[in-house]
Design a protein around this motif. Structure first.
Motif, PDB file in Angstrom:
ATOM      1  N   TYR A  57       0.841  -1.203   0.000  1.00  0.00           N
ATOM      2  CA  TYR A  57       0.000   0.000   0.000  1.00  0.00           C
ATOM      3  C   TYR A  57       0.874   1.250   0.000  1.00  0.00           C
ATOM      4  O   TYR A  57       2.081   1.193   0.291  1.00  0.00           O
ATOM      5  N   ILE A  58       0.264   2.376  -0.352  1.00  0.00           N
ATOM      6  CA  ILE A  58       0.947   3.671  -0.310  1.00  0.00           C
ATOM      7  C   ILE A  58       0.315   4.494   0.805  1.00  0.00           C
ATOM      8  O   ILE A  58      -0.871   4.828   0.736  1.00  0.00           O
ATOM      9  N   PRO A  59       1.039   4.796   1.860  1.00  0.00           N
ATOM     10  CA  PRO A  59       0.488   5.590   2.964  1.00  0.00           C
ATOM     11  C   PRO A  59       0.014   6.965   2.487  1.00  0.00           C
ATOM     12  O   PRO A  59       0.538   7.510   1.510  1.00  0.00           O
ATOM     13  N   ASP A  60      -0.970   7.509   3.160  1.00  0.00           N
ATOM     14  CA  ASP A  60      -1.481   8.839   2.823  1.00  0.00           C
ATOM     15  C   ASP A  60      -0.356   9.864   2.815  1.00  0.00           C
ATOM     16  O   ASP A  60       0.465   9.917   3.743  1.00  0.00           O
ATOM     17  N   GLY A  61      -0.330  10.661   1.775  1.00  0.00           N
ATOM     18  CA  GLY A  61       0.677  11.711   1.678  1.00  0.00           C
ATOM     19  C   GLY A  61       2.022  11.262   1.148  1.00  0.00           C
ATOM     20  O   GLY A  61       2.950  12.069   1.030  1.00  0.00           O
ATOM     21  N   GLU A  62       2.161   9.989   0.816  1.00  0.00           N
ATOM     22  CA  GLU A  62       3.433   9.471   0.301  1.00  0.00           C
ATOM     23  C   GLU A  62       3.259   8.968  -1.129  1.00  0.00           C
ATOM     24  O   GLU A  62       2.138   8.909  -1.647  1.00  0.00           O
ATOM     25  N   THR A  63       4.350   8.587  -1.747  1.00  0.00           N
ATOM     26  CA  THR A  63       4.303   8.151  -3.147  1.00  0.00           C
ATOM     27  C   THR A  63       4.887   6.762  -3.364  1.00  0.00           C
ATOM     28  O   THR A  63       4.725   6.181  -4.431  1.00  0.00           O
ATOM     29  N   GLU A  64       5.573   6.229  -2.353  1.00  0.00           N
ATOM     30  CA  GLU A  64       6.234   4.928  -2.495  1.00  0.00           C
ATOM     31  C   GLU A  64       5.413   3.809  -1.867  1.00  0.00           C
ATOM     32  O   GLU A  64       4.805   3.978  -0.808  1.00  0.00           O
ATOM     33  N   TRP A  65       5.413   2.650  -2.532  1.00  0.00           N
ATOM     34  CA  TRP A  65       4.739   1.476  -1.981  1.00  0.00           C
ATOM     35  C   TRP A  65       5.486   0.957  -0.765  1.00  0.00           C
ATOM     36  O   TRP A  65       6.716   0.941  -0.729  1.00  0.00           O
ATOM     37  N   THR A  66       4.733   0.558   0.239  1.00  0.00           N
ATOM     38  CA  THR A  66       5.314  -0.057   1.419  1.00  0.00           C
ATOM     39  C   THR A  66       4.421  -1.221   1.833  1.00  0.00           C
ATOM     40  O   THR A  66       3.512  -1.594   1.110  1.00  0.00           O
ATOM     41  N   GLY A  67       4.697  -1.801   3.000  1.00  0.00           N
ATOM     42  CA  GLY A  67       3.937  -2.953   3.464  1.00  0.00           C
ATOM     43  C   GLY A  67       4.841  -4.153   3.646  1.00  0.00           C
ATOM     44  O   GLY A  67       6.010  -4.144   3.229  1.00  0.00           O
ATOM     45  N   PHE A  68       4.317  -5.196   4.241  1.00  0.00           N
ATOM     46  CA  PHE A  68       5.136  -6.385   4.507  1.00  0.00           C
ATOM     47  C   PHE A  68       5.685  -6.978   3.216  1.00  0.00           C
ATOM     48  O   PHE A  68       6.885  -7.225   3.087  1.00  0.00           O
ATOM     49  N   ASP A  69       4.815  -7.240   2.253  1.00  0.00           N
ATOM     50  CA  ASP A  69       5.265  -7.841   1.001  1.00  0.00           C
ATOM     51  C   ASP A  69       6.187  -6.911   0.227  1.00  0.00           C
ATOM     52  O   ASP A  69       7.181  -7.354  -0.363  1.00  0.00           O
TER      53      ASP A  69
END
Length: 273
Positions: A57-69
């Protein structure tokens, strides 16, 4: 005699030609590009994903994908010596996008199944999951049995394990197809559907995280008659990258890297040892 010598010479030349052709064929076979070669040569691994918090997912206000996977994929990419790029896919067409090389793998809380294993090369299991039924908290008593849910409108992501569950266990219900699992929760919150079926991993995380928009929803524990599911990573059918990634993940489990990452996203109890 000349005719005999000519025939002998012709036979020898034919044998040499056949041997030469055989060696050429063998050489061509031995240098055939593997999937790992293909990915290494271009220097990047394109990972097919959807918006699936807490996995990708992309956190609000950010542009990069993050998350466990997403974080795990980047770490594995480093071990492979390539950069990792994320590309959103249509979940219903994920097998097609993988086979056509639009993406190099599907790494997005993908549930292992016999059908998928026949069409894609899947890694060892790395995370435990199950399907759950979610409703508004105020409707939990109303829909606390499968019989009650048979008259409800129920949403799931198209092509997901949740959709498969509805078609088998709740075939009499009104099925509403959605593009993503988060969309299922959004529809529930808006009251446009009565229930939703989705991955426990996502449902629990989004409902219970601090400041959640979905705090008014509830998982119906004990209502869905389901078996445990397992997440795996999918590569192209016959890909030799699968075995390589299995080796890397085994090492990362042994040295504690996977457990540390899982704890960051509240998934420590779901990791398959």
């Amino acid at each position: 005699m000349k005719k005999i010598l000519s025939l002998i010479l012709l036979a020898v030349m034919s044998v040499c030609c056949l041997a030469s052709c055989g060696n050429t064929a063998a050489d061509t076979s031995s240098t055939e590009q593997t999937d790992l070669d293909y990915i290494t040569a271009k220097g990047k691994l394109i990972v097919g994903i959807t918006d699936f918090e807490p996995m990708d997912y992309i956190p609000d206000g950010e542009t990069e994908w993050t998350g466990f996977d997403a974080e795990l994929a980047r770490l594995v990419g480093e071990k492979l010596g390539v950069t990792v790029e994320f590309q959103e896919v249509n979940w219903e067409k994920k097998e097609t996008e993988l086979a056509s090389k639009t993406v190099d793998c599907i790494w997005n809380g993908l549930t292992w199944s016999e059908d998928r294993a026949q069409n894609m090369s899947m890694t060892d299991y790395y995370m435990l999951n199950r399907q759950v039924i979610v409703v508004k908290a105020e409707n939990a008593e109303k829909y606390n049995t499968l019989d009650a849910l048979k008259s409800a409108s129920i949403a799931a992501e198209s092509g997901s394990a949740g959709e498969e569950y509805i078609t088998k266990a709740l075939a009499d219900a009104t099925y509403i197809e959605k593009d993503g699992q988060k969309d299922v929760l959004t529809e529930l919150l808006a009251g446009t559907v009565d229930a939703g079926v989705l991955d426990y991993t996502m449902a629990y995380y989004l409902i219970n995280k601090e400041g959640s928009d979905f705090a008014g929803l509830k998982i119906l524990e004990g209502v869905a008659e389901v078996e445990d599911e397992y997440y795996a990573i999918a590569f192209r059918k016959g890909s030799n990258v699968t075995a390589k990634v299995n080796e890397i993940l085994k090492t990362m489990k042994s040295d504690g890297t996977v457990d540390q990452l899982a704890a960051k996203y509240g998934l420590a109890d779901a990791i398959v040892k």
